[in-house]
Design an enzyme around this catalytic site. Sequence first.
Site, PDB file in Angstrom:
ATOM      1  N   LYS A  54     -35.101  34.500 -63.593  1.00  0.00           N
ATOM      2  CA  LYS A  54     -35.678  33.312 -64.251  1.00  0.00           C
ATOM      3  C   LYS A  54     -37.168  33.529 -64.517  1.00  0.00           C
ATOM      4  CE  LYS A  54     -32.168  30.376 -62.241  1.00  0.00           C
ATOM      5  NZ  LYS A  54     -31.713  29.562 -61.117  1.00  0.00           N
ATOM      6  N   GLN A  98     -34.432  26.615 -56.215  1.00  0.00           N
ATOM      7  CA  GLN A  98     -33.220  27.445 -56.193  1.00  0.00           C
ATOM      8  C   GLN A  98     -32.269  26.952 -55.096  1.00  0.00           C
ATOM      9  OE1 GLN A  98     -32.537  29.937 -58.464  1.00  0.00           O
ATOM     10  NE2 GLN A  98     -30.510  29.896 -57.519  1.00  0.00           N
ATOM     11  N   ASP A 121     -33.473  21.499 -64.318  1.00  0.00           N
ATOM     12  CA  ASP A 121     -32.112  21.882 -63.925  1.00  0.00           C
ATOM     13  C   ASP A 121     -31.113  20.774 -64.287  1.00  0.00           C
ATOM     14  OD1 ASP A 121     -31.175  24.259 -62.953  1.00  0.00           O
ATOM     15  OD2 ASP A 121     -31.760  23.904 -60.869  1.00  0.00           O
TER      16      ASP A 121
END
Length: 295
Positions: A54, A98, A121
């Site tokens: 990412k 994460q 997200d």
Amino acid sequence: MATKIISGTEIAKQIREELKTEVAEMKEKHGVTPGLVTVLVGESPASVSYVTAKQRTAHDLGFHSVQDNQPEDITEDDLVALIEKYNQDPAIHGILVQLPLPRHIEESRIIFAIDPDKDVDGFHPVNVGKMVIGEQCFLPCTPAGIMEMIIRTGIETSGAEAVIVGRSNIVGKPMANLMLQKREGGNATVTLCHTRTKDMAFHTRRADILIVAAGRPKVVTADMVKEGVAVIDVGVNRIGKTPEGKAILCGDVDFEAVKEKASAITPVPGGVGPMTITMLMKNTVQAARQISGIA
Ligand SMILES: NC(=O)c1ccc[n+]([C@@H]2O[C@H](COP(=O)([O-])OP(=O)(O)OC[C@H]3O[C@@H](n4cnc5c(N)ncnc54)[C@H](OP(=O)(O)O)[C@@H]3O)[C@@H](O)[C@H]2O)c1
């Protein structure tokens, strides 16, 4: 008719080129650089590799990117405080924590702590709720990536029988919601299967579009699909290692056998995976635009 192998790698590349141009223009015309922080707690090898990918992509696109590594034993309160710091940081437009987090931390508290305007997200309940009612919001990256693949490949969804295997909050449920929205890429008749579904093959055989996110290697076999189906395989299963120590991956679909019947199918790897990261970048650019008031 030859089966189309849907390359997520190629589609993701296309979208990244579009984003690169958009980011350069935002910088030049508005002096705004999209900022993304990825917060990693602990050192799980899978999480480290996802976060590294990412960060690399963010960097390649010209973002302001911050990698924030925290020790495995960080307290929940300290993690919330860290997120609040990034909520206030004007250089950061997107916050990604994460997952999964260590067991002593309640994931929902961390997700709820993220400012919904920076929730790239798409997991915050404000964004989930907006998605369900069809409002503009941050879509969760994997389903959003699948939608892009379907639309850009020209797969007809309107009136199609779409069958989804898996009902997780990050893939199956949002995917079902997106496919029944009254808009491009939607308007499908949706069936959602899970481990309590009585006769899964009965449902998968009806599918014009079959999306599989079960996390079980080759759970969908050729006898479970009809001729001409379009198949999106979300599964990423590590089934061994090469002599060099590299993970051998396979999807949830028996690719070789199912591709003989399918009109289109995604491979693993090189299918949904590259799209997920790309949609995170797209969401971050959208966040930067919204926060900076760029139309
Ligand atoms: N490529 C990417 O970017 C990406 C992103 C996210 C996930 N993934 C992969 O996609 C897969 C699914 O991820 P996830 O997070 O959604 O997994 P998850 O949270 O474990 O959910 C799996 C779902 O599949 C259902 N399921 C499992 N086995 C089944 C079976 N034999 N028949 C019918 N339903 C079954 C489960 O049903 P119950 O609810 O009844 O238990 C559950 O709803 C994993 O391999 C993951 O690594 C890939």
